[in-house]
Structures are given as C-alpha cells and as structure tokens.
Design an enzyme around this catalytic site. Structure first.
Site, short mmCIF file in Angstrom:
data_model
loop_
_atom_site.label_atom_id
_atom_site.label_comp_id
_atom_site.label_asym_id
_atom_site.label_seq_id
_atom_site.Cartn_x
_atom_site.Cartn_y
_atom_site.Cartn_z
N GLU A 265 0.85 -1.19 0.00
CA GLU A 265 0.00 0.00 0.00
C GLU A 265 0.89 1.24 0.00
OE1 GLU A 265 -2.77 -0.15 3.24
OE2 GLU A 265 -3.94 -1.75 2.33
N HIS A 284 -8.26 1.41 1.74
CA HIS A 284 -7.99 1.15 3.15
C HIS A 284 -8.63 2.22 4.04
CE1 HIS A 284 -4.92 -0.92 6.04
NE2 HIS A 284 -6.09 -0.72 6.62
#
Length: 322
Positions: A265, A284
């Site tokens: 990420e 997220h």
C-alpha cells in the site's frame, strides 16, 4: 521539561490533540508516508518521547533509535504490522494499539462491500448513468439465508457476526486463539479453516497479519471456496496472495471480491485487479470514518499520556512480539 509526541503520517484528530495539550505535551506531525531521508534527521532533532504511527511504511529499529528519549510507540489503529514489535521489545520500548476503537466502522465497511457485490451496485450505477433502465437483466440477490464465514473473531469480527446475523445470515467463524467460553454467540465455531472456506457463501477476513496468516488465502485456499462465493478483505492485504486472487477471479474459481486492503500500500497503478469487473475496491478506509478517527485518536492519546505519566496501561492495549 514537557514531553514531545510525534505523529507519523499526519496529525491525530482535534479531540486527541486536546488530550495531549491538556497534559502539557508538545505535539508534532509529519506528512503522510515520510521517507527515512527526511524522517531520521527530524526525529534526531526533536527527540520525541513517543511516536504515534498513522501513515508510514514501517517503524523499525533505526526509526526508534533516532530518539534516545523514546518511551513508547503507539499505533493509531489495531494492526501493528507496520511496526517492528520485536525490535521495540529488544529496545525496551512498549508498543500500544488502539484495540477495538474502529471495530464498528471496519465491520460496517465489510458489510458494505458485501452488499455492494451482492446487489451489483457498481454496474447498476454505471448502467443508469449511461441511460439504462432495464430491470429484467438485473441479477441481484439477498444475503438472507446465506452463510458468512468469518476468519478472525476479535473485536471487528464479532461486530460483523452480529450485523450479519441481523440480516438473516448464518454465521460461522474460525479463530483458533479464542477459547470456547469467549466465542461469539452469533457465530458457530468451525475448528478447521478449510471446512469454513468450503461451507461459506461469503468469506470475510478479520485476522491480524502474522507469520501464520501471511499468504493464508492462497491459490489452494481459494480453490476450496464455492465458485459463486465472495471474498471480503478488510484485514491486511498480505493475508491474501494477490496474484492467486487475480487468477481465481479471472477463471471463475470464485465469483467476486471486495477489497479495502492491498499488498503493498498504496498499490501499483498497474495492479491487475483494477481491470477485473468482479472486484470492488476502496483505499484502506474501513477504519477511518470520522467517528472512528476520533475514537482512535482519543484512545491512542489517552494511552500515550498514561504511559508517559507512569500510570498503568490496560493489558489489552499492549502489543507483544509474536
């Protein structure tokens, strides 16, 4: 001399800042995902007594030792895979986590991804925006009567179980670390992960990222699931073998996936998941609603202040090496 706390990856919520100010603490913050080239000199200069971990690739021994005064590392969340907990233990630095603060927000997000897939919402939205109004082609379903398999029945998984039961779903769960006496009353305990994967119409992941769970949902695991099953991941991206998931979604091993987390990420712009029509994604954000962010900040800052002032910390907030 006042304590100094640095929030890595942006400031905490105003309610958290107020707690730090009331304790006479100097509160500073970096930009999101600071690189070491800029971070280490900054920490060496300001000598923080505690770090609050928000958006950073990893807090390792080098980051922690940049300030000889460091007394605590606190995660602004529950998952601590971005903190080298073992290194912190070797250095004698306690690691704290805001366990349960964002549980309801993440649980709601998991159910939202599930409902969006079952009701085919992304395609229906695009269809109507494009001028369509044909209802006969719609193939949406109910979740009532379907079986939800929860992997990890902690603070978040337990809320998911309650919410899913209210929708009329049958809930089964796998969590080898919870004793029978503490098992959620809304979920039937399944002692074998393979059995859960084979039974569930929807598999929702709520386990921490550990050496045991890394890559746990791989090609073999996906092959055990029903061909019309859905996978929901609001845990950690590394729990799922992404290339295996892409292959499973392409060849019909499973029907669809709802993903809030990725590995790494932020994910690459060319991630093959983006080209798949049977995937719905979010960046997220399951645990960062305004309500959850306030609760995370309040819980984190209260714990940091308590530790710096030498008061006892509830054991559930203390993270120990795996």
């Amino acid at each position: 001399m006042p304590f100094t706390v640095v929030s890595l990856g942006g400031p905490v919520a105003p309610e958290g800042e107020a707690i730090l100010r009331a304790a006479g603490i100097v509160s500073l913050a970096t930009d999101p995902y600071p690189g070491k080239a800029e971070l280490l000199p900054f920490l060496t200069e300001v000598q923080p007594d505690a770090l609050i971990v928000r958006l950073i690739e990893r807090v390792d021994a080098e980051v922690m030792t940049a300030s000889p005064k460091l007394k605590a590392v606190a995660k602004h969340g529950a998952g601590t895979n971005d903190i080298d907990v073992a290194a912190a233990a070797r250095l004698g630095i306690p690691v704290l986590a805001a366990v349960g603060a964002n549980a309801h927000s993440v649980a709601e997000h998991a159910l939202t991804l599930l409902l969006a897939l079952v009701k085919d919402l992304p395609a229906q939205d695009a269809f109507v925006r494009g001028g369509g109004w044909e209802k006969k082609a719609y193939r949406g379903h109910e979740i009532r009567g379907r079986t939800l398999g929860i992997v990890g029945l902690g603070a978040i998984g337990s809320v998911v179980a309650r919410l899913a039961a209210a929708f009329g779903m049958t809930v089964i769960a796998y969590d080898p670390y919870i004793p029978d006496a503490a098992f959620d009353p809304y979920a039937e305990r399944v002692s074998d992960l393979n059995a859960l994967l084979a039974r569930a119409d929807v598999v929702s992941l709520h386990c921490p990222l550990t050496a045991e769970t890394r890559g746990m949902i791989d090609g073999r695991a996906l092959g055990l699931m029903k061909r019309d099953a859905l996978l929901i991941n609001t845990a950690r991206g590394e729990v799922v073998d992404e290339p295996a998931l892409v292959a499973a979604l392409k060849d019909g091993t499973i029907a669809a996936a709802g993903l809030d987390v990725f590995a790494p990420e932020p994910p690459a712009a060319a991630n093959p998941l983006w080209a798949l029509p049977n995937v719905i994604v979010s960046p997220h954000v399951g645990g960062v609603t305004e309500e959850a962010r306030r609760e995370l900040s309040v819980m984190t800052c209260r714990n940091v202040v308590a530790l710096l002032e030498g008061r006892e910390i509830d054991g559930r907030f203390l993270v120990r090496p795996a």
